[in-house]
Design a protein around this motif. Structure first.
Motif, PDB file in Angstrom:
ATOM      1  N   GLU A  61     -12.772 -10.419 -59.586  1.00  0.00           N
ATOM      2  CA  GLU A  61     -11.831 -10.212 -60.696  1.00  0.00           C
ATOM      3  C   GLU A  61     -12.565  -9.732 -61.944  1.00  0.00           C
ATOM      4  OE1 GLU A  61     -11.853 -14.054 -59.546  1.00  0.00           O
ATOM      5  OE2 GLU A  61     -11.524 -12.686 -57.842  1.00  0.00           O
ATOM      6  N   ASP A  62     -13.758 -10.248 -62.174  1.00  0.00           N
ATOM      7  CA  ASP A  62     -14.538  -9.813 -63.338  1.00  0.00           C
ATOM      8  C   ASP A  62     -14.976  -8.367 -63.188  1.00  0.00           C
ATOM      9  OD1 ASP A  62     -14.334 -12.275 -64.616  1.00  0.00           O
ATOM     10  OD2 ASP A  62     -16.164 -13.049 -63.689  1.00  0.00           O
ATOM     11  N   ILE A  63     -15.429  -7.997 -61.985  1.00  0.00           N
ATOM     12  CA  ILE A  63     -15.871  -6.618 -61.776  1.00  0.00           C
ATOM     13  C   ILE A  63     -14.702  -5.650 -61.972  1.00  0.00           C
ATOM     14  CG2 ILE A  63     -16.998  -5.009 -60.201  1.00  0.00           C
ATOM     15  CD1 ILE A  63     -18.164  -7.395 -58.713  1.00  0.00           C
ATOM     16  N   GLU A  64     -13.532  -6.007 -61.478  1.00  0.00           N
ATOM     17  CA  GLU A  64     -12.355  -5.158 -61.672  1.00  0.00           C
ATOM     18  C   GLU A  64     -12.064  -4.974 -63.163  1.00  0.00           C
ATOM     19  OE1 GLU A  64      -7.567  -4.945 -60.618  1.00  0.00           O
ATOM     20  OE2 GLU A  64      -8.768  -6.633 -59.918  1.00  0.00           O
ATOM     21  N   HIS A  65     -12.127  -6.057 -63.919  1.00  0.00           N
ATOM     22  CA  HIS A  65     -11.891  -5.972 -65.369  1.00  0.00           C
ATOM     23  C   HIS A  65     -12.912  -5.056 -66.030  1.00  0.00           C
ATOM     24  CE1 HIS A  65     -11.052  -7.184 -69.483  1.00  0.00           C
ATOM     25  NE2 HIS A  65     -12.323  -7.518 -69.622  1.00  0.00           N
ATOM     26  N   TRP A  66     -14.190  -5.213 -65.687  1.00  0.00           N
ATOM     27  CA  TRP A  66     -15.236  -4.365 -66.276  1.00  0.00           C
ATOM     28  C   TRP A  66     -15.021  -2.906 -65.906  1.00  0.00           C
ATOM     29  CZ3 TRP A  66     -19.481  -8.004 -63.945  1.00  0.00           C
ATOM     30  CH2 TRP A  66     -19.487  -9.207 -64.658  1.00  0.00           C
ATOM     31  N   PHE A  67     -14.620  -2.654 -64.661  1.00  0.00           N
ATOM     32  CA  PHE A  67     -14.382  -1.278 -64.217  1.00  0.00           C
ATOM     33  C   PHE A  67     -13.264  -0.629 -65.034  1.00  0.00           C
ATOM     34  CE2 PHE A  67     -11.997   1.740 -61.610  1.00  0.00           C
ATOM     35  CZ  PHE A  67     -12.998   2.636 -61.263  1.00  0.00           C
ATOM     36  N   ARG A 104      -7.682   1.016 -54.488  1.00  0.00           N
ATOM     37  CA  ARG A 104      -7.584   1.938 -53.360  1.00  0.00           C
ATOM     38  C   ARG A 104      -8.946   2.295 -52.764  1.00  0.00           C
ATOM     39  NH1 ARG A 104      -5.430   5.448 -56.092  1.00  0.00           N
ATOM     40  NH2 ARG A 104      -7.004   7.112 -56.139  1.00  0.00           N
ATOM     41  N   ILE A 105      -9.991   2.343 -53.623  1.00  0.00           N
ATOM     42  CA  ILE A 105     -11.298   2.828 -53.182  1.00  0.00           C
ATOM     43  C   ILE A 105     -12.390   1.780 -53.341  1.00  0.00           C
ATOM     44  CG2 ILE A 105     -13.071   4.604 -53.525  1.00  0.00           C
ATOM     45  CD1 ILE A 105     -10.829   6.450 -54.570  1.00  0.00           C
ATOM     46  N   ASN A 106     -12.606   1.333 -54.568  1.00  0.00           N
ATOM     47  CA  ASN A 106     -13.780   0.495 -54.845  1.00  0.00           C
ATOM     48  C   ASN A 106     -13.674  -0.919 -54.280  1.00  0.00           C
ATOM     49  OD1 ASN A 106     -15.120   2.566 -56.291  1.00  0.00           O
ATOM     50  ND2 ASN A 106     -13.851   2.151 -58.071  1.00  0.00           N
ATOM     51  N   LEU A 107     -12.484  -1.512 -54.340  1.00  0.00           N
ATOM     52  CA  LEU A 107     -12.333  -2.863 -53.790  1.00  0.00           C
ATOM     53  C   LEU A 107     -12.514  -2.875 -52.268  1.00  0.00           C
ATOM     54  CD1 LEU A 107     -11.747  -5.856 -54.119  1.00  0.00           C
ATOM     55  CD2 LEU A 107      -9.297  -5.319 -54.076  1.00  0.00           C
ATOM     56  N   ALA A 128      -6.791   3.462 -63.538  1.00  0.00           N
ATOM     57  CA  ALA A 128      -8.067   2.821 -63.222  1.00  0.00           C
ATOM     58  C   ALA A 128      -7.885   1.713 -62.198  1.00  0.00           C
ATOM     59  CB  ALA A 128      -8.706   2.271 -64.492  1.00  0.00           C
ATOM     60  N   ARG A 129      -6.834   0.922 -62.366  1.00  0.00           N
ATOM     61  CA  ARG A 129      -6.585  -0.171 -61.411  1.00  0.00           C
ATOM     62  C   ARG A 129      -6.284   0.383 -60.024  1.00  0.00           C
ATOM     63  NH1 ARG A 129      -3.449  -2.672 -64.328  1.00  0.00           N
ATOM     64  NH2 ARG A 129      -4.939  -4.202 -65.131  1.00  0.00           N
ATOM     65  N   GLY A 130      -5.575   1.499 -59.972  1.00  0.00           N
ATOM     66  CA  GLY A 130      -5.282   2.123 -58.686  1.00  0.00           C
ATOM     67  C   GLY A 130      -6.541   2.604 -57.983  1.00  0.00           C
ATOM     68  N   ILE A 131      -7.458   3.223 -58.751  1.00  0.00           N
ATOM     69  CA  ILE A 131      -8.737   3.674 -58.170  1.00  0.00           C
ATOM     70  C   ILE A 131      -9.513   2.474 -57.642  1.00  0.00           C
ATOM     71  CG2 ILE A 131     -10.978   4.729 -58.700  1.00  0.00           C
ATOM     72  CD1 ILE A 131      -9.495   6.465 -60.777  1.00  0.00           C
ATOM     73  N   ALA A 154     -28.707  -3.485 -54.974  1.00  0.00           N
ATOM     74  CA  ALA A 154     -27.375  -3.270 -54.426  1.00  0.00           C
ATOM     75  C   ALA A 154     -26.337  -4.011 -55.267  1.00  0.00           C
ATOM     76  CB  ALA A 154     -27.312  -3.745 -52.975  1.00  0.00           C
ATOM     77  N   GLY A 155     -25.075  -3.639 -55.070  1.00  0.00           N
ATOM     78  CA  GLY A 155     -23.973  -4.292 -55.764  1.00  0.00           C
ATOM     79  C   GLY A 155     -22.796  -3.346 -55.904  1.00  0.00           C
ATOM     80  N   SER A 156     -21.701  -3.883 -56.361  1.00  0.00           N
ATOM     81  CA  SER A 156     -20.452  -3.141 -56.453  1.00  0.00           C
ATOM     82  C   SER A 156     -20.473  -2.068 -57.539  1.00  0.00           C
ATOM     83  CB  SER A 156     -19.306  -4.116 -56.756  1.00  0.00           C
ATOM     84  OG  SER A 156     -18.100  -3.443 -57.050  1.00  0.00           O
ATOM     85  N   VAL A 157     -19.571  -1.106 -57.419  1.00  0.00           N
ATOM     86  CA  VAL A 157     -19.231  -0.247 -58.555  1.00  0.00           C
ATOM     87  C   VAL A 157     -18.796  -1.148 -59.708  1.00  0.00           C
ATOM     88  CG1 VAL A 157     -17.486   1.373 -59.412  1.00  0.00           C
ATOM     89  CG2 VAL A 157     -18.533   1.751 -57.182  1.00  0.00           C
TER      90      VAL A 157
END
Length: 311
Positions: free
Chosen positions: A228-234, A274-277, A268-271, A93-96
């Motif tokens: 914050e790291d996951i958001e950057h990688w995404f 809005r969704i993944n976070l 990408a930041r909006g997605i 398991a884990g985040s997008v």
């Protein structure tokens, strides 16, 4: 023991201490094989395989041997007849964006080198997403990846049939290119020794459900990192895909192929926000402490700390 027990009942190992638990486990991969298994923006090295994956493979192999021995002895004695072991299921398991897919591919490759369980399959929960037409009809396109966007009944039926030893199970195939289930194509899972089952919400509990996916797991792993790291990688992965996969006319995101970089970053930041976070905060992160093992990544995608449940 070089680990320390934390307040949540986990033994926390710094990477150096964890790597020593490899013991004499041989290195099963070559550089060329590792290159094929890497993700888009995940710089996994052979040192990562040696320090993290080999001790994990050794731990899992010990668990598998113990589970098979207990199953064979107890059931055979009780029933008076040999009973074939069920597939050993490892939930991830884990985040997008945290690197689950690459981790799962590498784990599968390492585990498949053990002579006692050479048949290792990998299935992702993407194949159990509802088709796009259904999501659109239900107003769930902005909830893709949330628990309600999956065909939970089909997923649980698959896991139950797998554990029951049924052969030639059919799993729908999901394409990230078309952003949908591929019509008339399936993966076949035919009684593997081990199944690696990877997905966002595989450790989630549902109050009204009598059975959940994790009830079928023999071992569970959560891949963790700072939000914050996951958001950057995404975002960085989105930009890489824009320059590669989005250029394909059949890509669902083909219309975004020529967005200027600032606009692509904003999209990408909006997605993400809005969704993944929200999915991470509401549904995924709260399940972290249900895992038997938590792998903590640092800002460079390297796994720095391993937490193994002690209770």
């Amino acid at each position: 023991m070089d680990g320390t027990i934390d307040r949540d009942g986990y033994i926390a190992f710094p990477r150096e201490a964890w790597s020593k638990l490899r013991a004499n486990t041989p290195l099963p991969l070559q550089d060329a094989e590792l290159e094929k298994l890497r993700g888009l923006n995940e710089p996994i090295s052979m040192a990562d395989v040696e320090d993290v994956y080999l001790p994990l493979a050794r731990l899992l192999n010990l668990h598998i041997q113990a589970a098979r021995g207990l199953h064979a002895t107890v059931l055979a004695n009780f029933l008076g007849t040999p009973v074939p072991p069920a597939p050993y299921v490892i939930g991830i398991a884990g985040s997008v964006g945290v690197g689950k897919s690459t981790f799962a591919r590498l784990l599968r490759a390492v585990l498949a080198r053990w002579p006692t369980h050479p048949r290792v399959d990998l299935i992702t929960t993407d194949g159990f997403l509802l088709p796009t037409a259904v999501l659109q009809a239900r107003g769930l396109m902005e909830r893709k990846g949330f628990p309600e966007s999956y065909d939970q009944r089909r997923m649980l039926a698959f896991l139950a049939a797998l554990k029951a030893g049924e052969p030639n199970l059919r799993v729908p195939i999901y394409s990230h290119k078309i952003y949908d289930i591929v019509p008339d194509r399936v993966d076949i899972v035919d009684r593997p020794d081990i199944l690696v089952f990877e997905g966002l919400n595989v450790l989630q509990t549902i109050p009204s459900a009598s059975v959940v996916a994790s009830d079928f797991f023999d071992f569970s792993i959560y891949l963790d990192a700072r939000t914050e790291d996951i958001e950057h990688w995404f975002i960085e992965r989105f930009l890489l895909l824009q320059r590669s996969a989005f250029q394909d006319p059949s890509s669902y995101f083909h219309a975004l192929r020529d967005l200027p970089e600032p606009d692509a970053r904003a999209r990408a930041r909006g997605i993400w926000q809005r969704i993944n976070l929200p999915n991470l905060v509401q549904n995924i992160l709260p399940t972290r402490e249900r895992a038997r093992l938590i792998l903590q990544k640092g800002a460079t995608h390297t796994i720095d700390t391993v937490r193994l449940r002690n209770v």
